[in-house]
Design a protein around this motif. Structure first.
Motif, PDB file in Angstrom:
ATOM      1  N   GLN A 103       0.828  -1.212   0.000  1.00 29.07           N
ATOM      2  CA  GLN A 103       0.000   0.000   0.000  1.00 29.07           C
ATOM      3  C   GLN A 103       0.863   1.263   0.000  1.00 29.07           C
ATOM      4  N   TYR A 104       1.959   1.225   0.784  1.00 28.00           N
ATOM      5  CA  TYR A 104       2.804   2.418   0.906  1.00 28.00           C
ATOM      6  C   TYR A 104       4.143   2.217   0.189  1.00 28.00           C
ATOM      7  N   ASN A 105       4.124   1.489  -0.922  1.00 28.52           N
ATOM      8  CA  ASN A 105       5.373   1.152  -1.598  1.00 28.52           C
ATOM      9  C   ASN A 105       6.147   2.388  -2.025  1.00 28.52           C
ATOM     10  N   ARG A 106       5.465   3.396  -2.528  1.00 29.60           N
ATOM     11  CA  ARG A 106       6.150   4.588  -3.041  1.00 29.60           C
ATOM     12  C   ARG A 106       6.642   5.516  -1.930  1.00 29.60           C
ATOM     13  N   SER A 107       6.152   5.308  -0.699  1.00 25.88           N
ATOM     14  CA  SER A 107       6.591   6.169   0.398  1.00 25.88           C
ATOM     15  C   SER A 107       7.491   5.437   1.390  1.00 25.88           C
ATOM     16  N   LEU A 108       7.909   4.218   1.059  1.00 22.26           N
ATOM     17  CA  LEU A 108       8.784   3.465   1.959  1.00 22.26           C
ATOM     18  C   LEU A 108      10.178   4.071   1.990  1.00 22.26           C
ATOM     19  N   ILE A 109      10.749   4.105   3.176  1.00 20.28           N
ATOM     20  CA  ILE A 109      12.097   4.634   3.341  1.00 20.28           C
ATOM     21  C   ILE A 109      13.054   3.525   3.761  1.00 20.28           C
ATOM     22  N   VAL A 110      12.745   2.853   4.894  1.00 15.06           N
ATOM     23  CA  VAL A 110      13.638   1.828   5.435  1.00 15.06           C
ATOM     24  C   VAL A 110      12.799   0.671   5.952  1.00 15.06           C
ATOM     25  N   CYS A 162       7.641  11.398   9.464  1.00 11.15           N
ATOM     26  CA  CYS A 162       7.609   9.989   9.051  1.00 11.15           C
ATOM     27  C   CYS A 162       7.145   9.127  10.236  1.00 11.15           C
ATOM     28  N   VAL A 163       6.606   7.987   9.925  1.00  7.96           N
ATOM     29  CA  VAL A 163       6.098   7.085  10.952  1.00  7.96           C
ATOM     30  C   VAL A 163       6.734   5.714  10.778  1.00  7.96           C
ATOM     31  N   CYS A 164       7.083   5.114  11.921  1.00  2.75           N
ATOM     32  CA  CYS A 164       7.698   3.776  11.937  1.00  2.75           C
ATOM     33  C   CYS A 164       6.760   2.822  12.676  1.00  2.75           C
ATOM     34  N   GLU A 165       6.479   1.687  12.086  1.00  2.00           N
ATOM     35  CA  GLU A 165       5.620   0.671  12.689  1.00  2.00           C
ATOM     36  C   GLU A 165       6.400  -0.633  12.832  1.00  2.00           C
ATOM     37  N   ARG A 166       6.023  -1.375  13.863  1.00  2.00           N
ATOM     38  CA  ARG A 166       6.675  -2.658  14.129  1.00  2.00           C
ATOM     39  C   ARG A 166       5.711  -3.794  13.785  1.00  2.00           C
ATOM     40  N   PHE A 167       6.246  -4.844  13.138  1.00  2.00           N
ATOM     41  CA  PHE A 167       5.457  -6.013  12.758  1.00  2.00           C
ATOM     42  C   PHE A 167       6.147  -7.269  13.300  1.00  2.00           C
ATOM     43  N   VAL A 168       5.389  -8.048  14.042  1.00  2.00           N
ATOM     44  CA  VAL A 168       5.894  -9.303  14.614  1.00  2.00           C
ATOM     45  C   VAL A 168       5.363 -10.437  13.748  1.00  2.00           C
ATOM     46  N   THR A 169       6.235 -11.108  13.014  1.00  2.00           N
ATOM     47  CA  THR A 169       5.841 -12.142  12.059  1.00  2.00           C
ATOM     48  C   THR A 169       6.553 -13.449  12.386  1.00  2.00           C
ATOM     49  N   PRO A 170       6.136 -14.559  11.751  1.00  2.00           N
ATOM     50  CA  PRO A 170       6.850 -15.827  11.976  1.00  2.00           C
ATOM     51  C   PRO A 170       8.298 -15.784  11.525  1.00  2.00           C
ATOM     52  N   SER A 171       8.639 -14.878  10.609  1.00  2.00           N
ATOM     53  CA  SER A 171      10.011 -14.780  10.116  1.00  2.00           C
ATOM     54  C   SER A 171      10.859 -13.802  10.909  1.00  2.00           C
ATOM     55  N   GLY A 172      10.299 -13.219  11.953  1.00  2.00           N
ATOM     56  CA  GLY A 172      11.033 -12.275  12.777  1.00  2.00           C
ATOM     57  C   GLY A 172      10.289 -10.957  12.925  1.00  2.00           C
ATOM     58  N   ASP A 173      10.892 -10.017  13.632  1.00  2.00           N
ATOM     59  CA  ASP A 173      10.317  -8.697  13.857  1.00  2.00           C
ATOM     60  C   ASP A 173      10.916  -7.700  12.860  1.00  2.00           C
ATOM     61  N   PHE A 174      10.042  -6.855  12.310  1.00  2.00           N
ATOM     62  CA  PHE A 174      10.477  -5.881  11.320  1.00  2.00           C
ATOM     63  C   PHE A 174       9.984  -4.495  11.717  1.00  2.00           C
ATOM     64  N   LEU A 175      10.811  -3.504  11.416  1.00  2.00           N
ATOM     65  CA  LEU A 175      10.456  -2.096  11.566  1.00  2.00           C
ATOM     66  C   LEU A 175      10.370  -1.490  10.180  1.00  2.00           C
ATOM     67  N   ILE A 176       9.250  -0.834   9.890  1.00  2.00           N
ATOM     68  CA  ILE A 176       9.039  -0.242   8.569  1.00  2.00           C
ATOM     69  C   ILE A 176       8.834   1.275   8.748  1.00  2.00           C
ATOM     70  N   LEU A 177       9.705   2.028   8.146  1.00  2.00           N
ATOM     71  CA  LEU A 177       9.645   3.489   8.201  1.00  2.00           C
ATOM     72  C   LEU A 177       9.160   4.010   6.857  1.00  2.00           C
ATOM     73  N   ARG A 178       8.146   4.850   6.913  1.00  2.00           N
ATOM     74  CA  ARG A 178       7.607   5.422   5.674  1.00  2.00           C
ATOM     75  C   ARG A 178       7.271   6.898   5.924  1.00  2.00           C
ATOM     76  N   ALA A 179       7.203   7.617   4.825  1.00  2.00           N
ATOM     77  CA  ALA A 179       6.809   9.026   4.895  1.00  2.00           C
ATOM     78  C   ALA A 179       5.288   9.111   4.933  1.00  2.00           C
ATOM     79  N   GLU A 180       4.792   9.954   5.829  1.00  2.00           N
ATOM     80  CA  GLU A 180       3.352  10.112   5.917  1.00  2.00           C
ATOM     81  C   GLU A 180       2.833  10.876   4.712  1.00  2.00           C
ATOM     82  N   ASP A 181       1.614  10.511   4.295  1.00  2.00           N
ATOM     83  CA  ASP A 181       0.992  11.185   3.152  1.00  2.00           C
ATOM     84  C   ASP A 181       0.612  12.615   3.529  1.00  2.00           C
TER      85      ASP A 181
END
Length: 266
Positions: free
Chosen positions: A160-167, A247-266
């Protein structure tokens, strides 16, 4: 359910024989104290009670020993003529018939009840164990479903936020999926965006928006990225024209590990 060891309810070891001997001695002492009052009446009653108690707590073998030893003691001490066993009369016959018959019936019933009780306890323990296994399996299934849902949510978020992804940063890069493969999969699914998996360190991938970010801010958030809001400078016009963007960073806890996704807010 067949319970093969329900007859093994009785305790093992020498302790039960010591208890049987103590019960036999106590029955003999009590009957001797009551002998002046009772005389030859019910000579085996005390030994019958002792055999029943021993059967309840110690099992069939010690109870049979108490029954047989009590028969000899009762016939010798409490059936006239007292102190003699070589003379057999009607009193001896009555004792030899009634006392073993009643005692065998009582200890047999107690044995069956104790086996049924032990079988019920075993069934209850098995049922409790299976119930705990079902609960554990159900909890594991719910945890796996929650983790899978979180993975789907993260992939949907990336798409959904592919074009605003940073890290995208993996908190445990040694285990699980690389962040670059997640971004590439989401970009392929949406057919937009360019993925740059060049990273400052292991477990970091960059989205399409990172090319416009200031290098110092990008290095800072890549090293010390935490969930929440971050202010990053982006190129707005000329070469040295930078504009801070929330920018906003969200954390996702998945079976493959924990990920932090930083994106620019619209």
């Amino acid at each position: 359910m067949q319970i093969k060891n329900s007859k093994r309810w009785a305790p093992r070891g020498a302790k039960r024989w010591l208890i049987a001997g103590a019960a036999l001695f106590a029955a003999g002492v009590i009957r001797t104290m009551l002998h002046p009052l009772l005389g030859p009446v019910m000579p085996g009653a005390a030994f019958l009670i002792a055999a029943a108690l021993v059967q309840y707590y110690c099992g069939l073998a010690p109870a049979s020993f108490v029954m047989l030893a009590g028969l000899v003691i009762a016939d010798y001490l409490f059936v006239p003529p007292y102190g003699r066993i070589d003379i057999i009369d009607a009193s001896d016959i009555r004792l030899l018939v009634s006392y073993p018959l009643i005692t065998i019936v009582v200890i047999t019933l107690i044995e069956r009840l104790r086996r049924a009780q032990y079988r019920a306890e075993l069934l209850a323990a098995v049922a409790q164990s299976r119930y705990e296994m079902l609960l554990r399996h159900d909890n594991e299934r719910l945890i796996a479903r929650r983790a899978t849902d979180e993975m789907h949510r993260m992939l949907h978020h990336i798409a959904q936020y592919n074009r605003s992804l940073i890290v995208i940063k993996a908190l445990d890069p040694a285990n699980g999926v690389s962040p670059g493969s997640l971004v590439a999969a989401a970009a392929t699914a949406t057919r937009n965006g360019v993925i740059d998996d060049t990273s400052f360190g292991s477990g970091i991938a960059y989205g399409t928006k990172h090319a416009e970010a200031h290098e110092e801010d990008l290095a800072r958030v890549s090293v010390r990225l935490t969930p929440g809001h971050h202010r990053i400078r982006f190129r707005s016009g000329g070469r040295d024209d930078w504009q801070p963007v929330e920018c906003v960073c969200e954390r996702f806890v998945t079976p493959s590990g924990d990920f932090l996704i930083l994106r620019a807010e619209d």
